[in-house]
Write a protein that holds these residues in place. Sequence first.
Motif, PDB file in Angstrom:
ATOM      1  N   ILE A  21      26.132  22.669  39.832  1.00  0.00           N
ATOM      2  CA  ILE A  21      26.279  23.327  41.129  1.00  0.00           C
ATOM      3  C   ILE A  21      25.989  22.365  42.276  1.00  0.00           C
ATOM      4  O   ILE A  21      26.728  22.303  43.267  1.00  0.00           O
ATOM      5  N   VAL A  22      24.908  21.599  42.153  1.00  0.00           N
ATOM      6  CA  VAL A  22      24.529  20.659  43.211  1.00  0.00           C
ATOM      7  C   VAL A  22      25.641  19.649  43.458  1.00  0.00           C
ATOM      8  O   VAL A  22      26.006  19.356  44.605  1.00  0.00           O
ATOM      9  N   GLN A  23      26.207  19.111  42.379  1.00  0.00           N
ATOM     10  CA  GLN A  23      27.258  18.109  42.555  1.00  0.00           C
ATOM     11  C   GLN A  23      28.529  18.731  43.135  1.00  0.00           C
ATOM     12  O   GLN A  23      29.226  18.104  43.934  1.00  0.00           O
ATOM     13  N   ALA A  24      28.830  19.969  42.757  1.00  0.00           N
ATOM     14  CA  ALA A  24      29.988  20.655  43.345  1.00  0.00           C
ATOM     15  C   ALA A  24      29.777  20.865  44.838  1.00  0.00           C
ATOM     16  O   ALA A  24      30.694  20.673  45.647  1.00  0.00           O
ATOM     17  N   MET A  25      28.554  21.250  45.223  1.00  0.00           N
ATOM     18  CA  MET A  25      28.237  21.436  46.633  1.00  0.00           C
ATOM     19  C   MET A  25      28.358  20.119  47.391  1.00  0.00           C
ATOM     20  O   MET A  25      28.973  20.055  48.465  1.00  0.00           O
ATOM     21  N   ALA A  26      27.745  19.061  46.836  1.00  0.00           N
ATOM     22  CA  ALA A  26      27.761  17.764  47.514  1.00  0.00           C
ATOM     23  C   ALA A  26      29.187  17.246  47.675  1.00  0.00           C
ATOM     24  O   ALA A  26      29.565  16.748  48.749  1.00  0.00           O
ATOM     25  N   ARG A  27      29.979  17.393  46.616  1.00  0.00           N
ATOM     26  CA  ARG A  27      31.371  16.919  46.675  1.00  0.00           C
ATOM     27  C   ARG A  27      32.144  17.680  47.755  1.00  0.00           C
ATOM     28  O   ARG A  27      32.900  17.087  48.536  1.00  0.00           O
ATOM     29  N   TRP A  28      31.944  18.995  47.821  1.00  0.00           N
ATOM     30  CA  TRP A  28      32.651  19.817  48.794  1.00  0.00           C
ATOM     31  C   TRP A  28      32.240  19.436  50.217  1.00  0.00           C
ATOM     32  O   TRP A  28      33.098  19.266  51.087  1.00  0.00           O
ATOM     33  N   PHE A  29      30.939  19.296  50.454  1.00  0.00           N
ATOM     34  CA  PHE A  29      30.470  18.960  51.799  1.00  0.00           C
ATOM     35  C   PHE A  29      30.875  17.538  52.196  1.00  0.00           C
ATOM     36  O   PHE A  29      31.215  17.283  53.363  1.00  0.00           O
ATOM     37  N   GLN A  30      30.881  16.621  51.238  1.00  0.00           N
ATOM     38  CA  GLN A  30      31.339  15.264  51.539  1.00  0.00           C
ATOM     39  C   GLN A  30      32.818  15.267  51.925  1.00  0.00           C
ATOM     40  O   GLN A  30      33.230  14.547  52.840  1.00  0.00           O
ATOM     41  N   ASN A  31      33.607  16.086  51.236  1.00  0.00           N
ATOM     42  CA  ASN A  31      35.034  16.194  51.570  1.00  0.00           C
ATOM     43  C   ASN A  31      35.254  16.790  52.961  1.00  0.00           C
ATOM     44  O   ASN A  31      36.316  16.581  53.565  1.00  0.00           O
ATOM     45  N   GLN A  32      34.261  17.529  53.457  1.00  0.00           N
ATOM     46  CA  GLN A  32      34.338  18.090  54.816  1.00  0.00           C
ATOM     47  C   GLN A  32      33.791  17.118  55.859  1.00  0.00           C
ATOM     48  O   GLN A  32      33.726  17.448  57.041  1.00  0.00           O
ATOM     49  N   GLY A  33      33.382  15.925  55.407  1.00  0.00           N
ATOM     50  CA  GLY A  33      32.909  14.903  56.332  1.00  0.00           C
ATOM     51  C   GLY A  33      31.410  14.853  56.539  1.00  0.00           C
ATOM     52  O   GLY A  33      30.925  14.124  57.415  1.00  0.00           O
ATOM     53  N   HIS A  34      30.650  15.594  55.735  1.00  0.00           N
ATOM     54  CA  HIS A  34      29.196  15.595  55.869  1.00  0.00           C
ATOM     55  C   HIS A  34      28.577  14.515  54.967  1.00  0.00           C
ATOM     56  O   HIS A  34      29.190  14.067  53.998  1.00  0.00           O
ATOM     57  N   TYR A  35      27.344  14.150  55.290  1.00  0.00           N
ATOM     58  CA  TYR A  35      26.618  13.134  54.506  1.00  0.00           C
ATOM     59  C   TYR A  35      25.676  13.839  53.536  1.00  0.00           C
ATOM     60  O   TYR A  35      24.926  14.756  53.915  1.00  0.00           O
ATOM     61  N   CYS A  36      25.677  13.410  52.276  1.00  0.00           N
ATOM     62  CA  CYS A  36      24.826  14.018  51.247  1.00  0.00           C
ATOM     63  C   CYS A  36      24.080  12.933  50.472  1.00  0.00           C
ATOM     64  O   CYS A  36      24.628  11.877  50.161  1.00  0.00           O
ATOM     65  N   ALA A  37      22.822  13.215  50.145  1.00  0.00           N
ATOM     66  CA  ALA A  37      22.007  12.318  49.331  1.00  0.00           C
ATOM     67  C   ALA A  37      21.153  13.171  48.403  1.00  0.00           C
ATOM     68  O   ALA A  37      21.063  14.396  48.561  1.00  0.00           O
ATOM     69  N   ILE A  38      20.517  12.524  47.427  1.00  0.00           N
ATOM     70  CA  ILE A  38      19.636  13.233  46.497  1.00  0.00           C
ATOM     71  C   ILE A  38      18.199  12.770  46.702  1.00  0.00           C
ATOM     72  O   ILE A  38      17.938  11.589  46.937  1.00  0.00           O
ATOM     73  N   GLY A  39      17.270  13.738  46.655  1.00  0.00           N
ATOM     74  CA  GLY A  39      15.846  13.442  46.654  1.00  0.00           C
ATOM     75  C   GLY A  39      15.227  14.032  45.398  1.00  0.00           C
ATOM     76  O   GLY A  39      15.623  15.110  44.957  1.00  0.00           O
ATOM     77  N   PHE A  40      14.268  13.325  44.822  1.00  0.00           N
ATOM     78  CA  PHE A  40      13.671  13.810  43.568  1.00  0.00           C
ATOM     79  C   PHE A  40      12.198  13.435  43.513  1.00  0.00           C
ATOM     80  O   PHE A  40      11.761  12.430  44.083  1.00  0.00           O
ATOM     81  N   PHE A  41      11.419  14.273  42.830  1.00  0.00           N
ATOM     82  CA  PHE A  41       9.980  14.059  42.695  1.00  0.00           C
ATOM     83  C   PHE A  41       9.612  13.311  41.413  1.00  0.00           C
ATOM     84  O   PHE A  41       8.529  12.757  41.318  1.00  0.00           O
ATOM     85  N   GLU A  42      10.508  13.339  40.438  1.00  0.00           N
ATOM     86  CA  GLU A  42      10.210  12.708  39.146  1.00  0.00           C
ATOM     87  C   GLU A  42      11.371  11.821  38.729  1.00  0.00           C
ATOM     88  O   GLU A  42      12.535  12.235  38.807  1.00  0.00           O
ATOM     89  N   GLU A  43      11.046  10.607  38.273  1.00  0.00           N
ATOM     90  CA  GLU A  43      12.069   9.737  37.699  1.00  0.00           C
ATOM     91  C   GLU A  43      12.376  10.211  36.282  1.00  0.00           C
ATOM     92  O   GLU A  43      11.495  10.685  35.566  1.00  0.00           O
ATOM     93  N   ARG A  44      13.649  10.069  35.889  1.00  0.00           N
ATOM     94  CA  ARG A  44      14.068  10.534  34.570  1.00  0.00           C
ATOM     95  C   ARG A  44      14.773   9.417  33.814  1.00  0.00           C
ATOM     96  O   ARG A  44      15.232   8.424  34.401  1.00  0.00           O
ATOM     97  N   GLU A  45      14.844   9.620  32.505  1.00  0.00           N
ATOM     98  CA  GLU A  45      15.424   8.586  31.637  1.00  0.00           C
ATOM     99  C   GLU A  45      16.899   8.350  31.944  1.00  0.00           C
ATOM    100  O   GLU A  45      17.401   7.229  31.847  1.00  0.00           O
ATOM    101  N   HIS A  46      17.611   9.420  32.307  1.00  0.00           N
ATOM    102  CA  HIS A  46      19.039   9.308  32.625  1.00  0.00           C
ATOM    103  C   HIS A  46      19.269   9.783  34.060  1.00  0.00           C
ATOM    104  O   HIS A  46      19.678  10.927  34.288  1.00  0.00           O
ATOM    105  N   PRO A  47      19.014   8.920  35.040  1.00  0.00           N
ATOM    106  CA  PRO A  47      19.142   9.325  36.445  1.00  0.00           C
ATOM    107  C   PRO A  47      20.590   9.604  36.835  1.00  0.00           C
ATOM    108  O   PRO A  47      21.528   9.108  36.210  1.00  0.00           O
ATOM    109  N   SER A  48      20.757  10.384  37.880  1.00  0.00           N
ATOM    110  CA  SER A  48      22.084  10.738  38.348  1.00  0.00           C
ATOM    111  C   SER A  48      22.843   9.513  38.833  1.00  0.00           C
ATOM    112  O   SER A  48      22.296   8.657  39.532  1.00  0.00           O
TER     113      SER A  48
END
Length: 391
Positions: A21-48
Motif C-alpha cells: 500500500i505504501v509503495q502504491a501511494m508513493a508511486r501515485w503521489f510521485q506521478n502527481q509531482g509530489h516528493y516522497c521519502a521513507i523514514g524508519f525506526f529500525e534497520e532491517r536485513e532486506h531494506p526497501s
Amino acid sequence: MNILFVTIDGDPLYAGGTATIVQAMARWFQNQGHYCAIGFFEEREHPSTFFKDRLYLTEENISKIQLMNNKHPFDILYITKCIGIDWAFLRKCFPHAKLIAAYHNRPMLMCTPKDELLKFAESSKNRIEKIKLYAYCALYPLYKAYIQNKERRSFREIVLHADKIQLLSEGFRPVFKKLMPRTHDEQIVCIGNPVMWNKKATKEIIAKKCKEILVVCNANHQKRAHLMIEIWRRIESDPLLADWTFTFVGDSLEVQRLKKKAICEYQLQRIRFEGRQNPELYYESASIFIMTSWFEGWPMVLMEAMPMGVVPIAFNSFESLSDIISDKDNGIIIPDNNIEKYVAGLKWLMTHPNELQNMAINATKIADRYSLDKIMNQYDCLFTALKQDKH
C-alpha cells in the motif's frame, strides 16, 4: 507537497501488505509531482529499494534528518508504524508537518496467544530466547497484562500526538472509540485499501474456472489456518464433492505443521501445499476463496481474489468485512467460529454452480468500487486539507 512515509523498511516480499500500500501511494503521489521519502525506526536485513531518499529516525542521525527536512520541508508524515514509537522525537524533527497515524489493522490490544509462544519456544534455536519464551508462557497472565498495558499506552500516544488517525473502515470507528473513549470524531478518518491487480476476470474466464478451493496466506494465530484444514477434512469426506480440490499457497512453520497433519494424520488426498508462490495463476483457476481469520484490518488477499472472480467465504470476525463482502451477493459471510455453518455454506457454493458464477461476476466489481485512483484521490484530499490547515 512533501510526504514522508514512516513505515517498515522493506519491500512487499519482506514487509507484507503495508509495504504494498505504501509503495502504491508513493508511486501515485510521485506521478502527481509530489516528493516522497521513507523514514524508519529500525534497520532491517532486506531494506526497501523502492525509495530513493531514506531517513533512519534516530537521535544519532538528527543532523541528516534536519538536512533533508530543510531541503524538502515535509508537509505530511504518513505513519504506518504507529505503535510503540517516539512521537515526541517526530514532533521535534518535523515541527511543521502534519502527522497521520495510519492504523492498518483492527483496533485492539494485541498479545501473542500462549500456544503460539509455546510453538516459538519449541522452534527457537537461540537458548536464551527459548528460556525467555518458556518463562513468558509460565507467567502468561502477567505477560499478557504487561503487553496489553504497553499497547494501551501506545494508543494513548497516538490520540495525543496524531493530527489524524486513519482507520481502514467506518466499522472500526466505534471499536477505536471504545478503546480510546476521549478520541474526537473529527480526529478519525476512514479510508479502505485499493485493489492492486490490473487484471479483472471476464465472464468467459469465470465460466472456465476449476472446481478448486483456494487459500493464500502465511499461517499464524491470526489466520486460524487449522480451521481451514478441519473444514476441508469434512468437505473431502463427502462423496458428492469428490471432484473438488483444495490448494494452499503460502509458507511458514505453521504451514509445515498443518501439511504434516493434513497428509499424515488426516490422510487427505485432494489437498495441495504449493509453498510461497505468485498467486496470480491460482486466482485465475480457483472458484472459491476461504478465509478463517480471527481478525483482519482490510485483507489484501480478498482485494486480489475477488477481481479475479474467486468467490470468498469468511467468518464475520472483523468489522471491515461488510465493506468488502455483501453476503450472498459477491460472497458468503458466516457467523464467527461456527464451523458447521461454514461447512454448510461452502457446500452450498460448491453445489450451486449458477449462483456461484453470478457471485463471481459480482465479486469482480470490487475492482471498480475500490480502484487505485478512487482510493488515492481520498488520500489526496486528506493530505491537501491538512497541508492547507498548516498555513
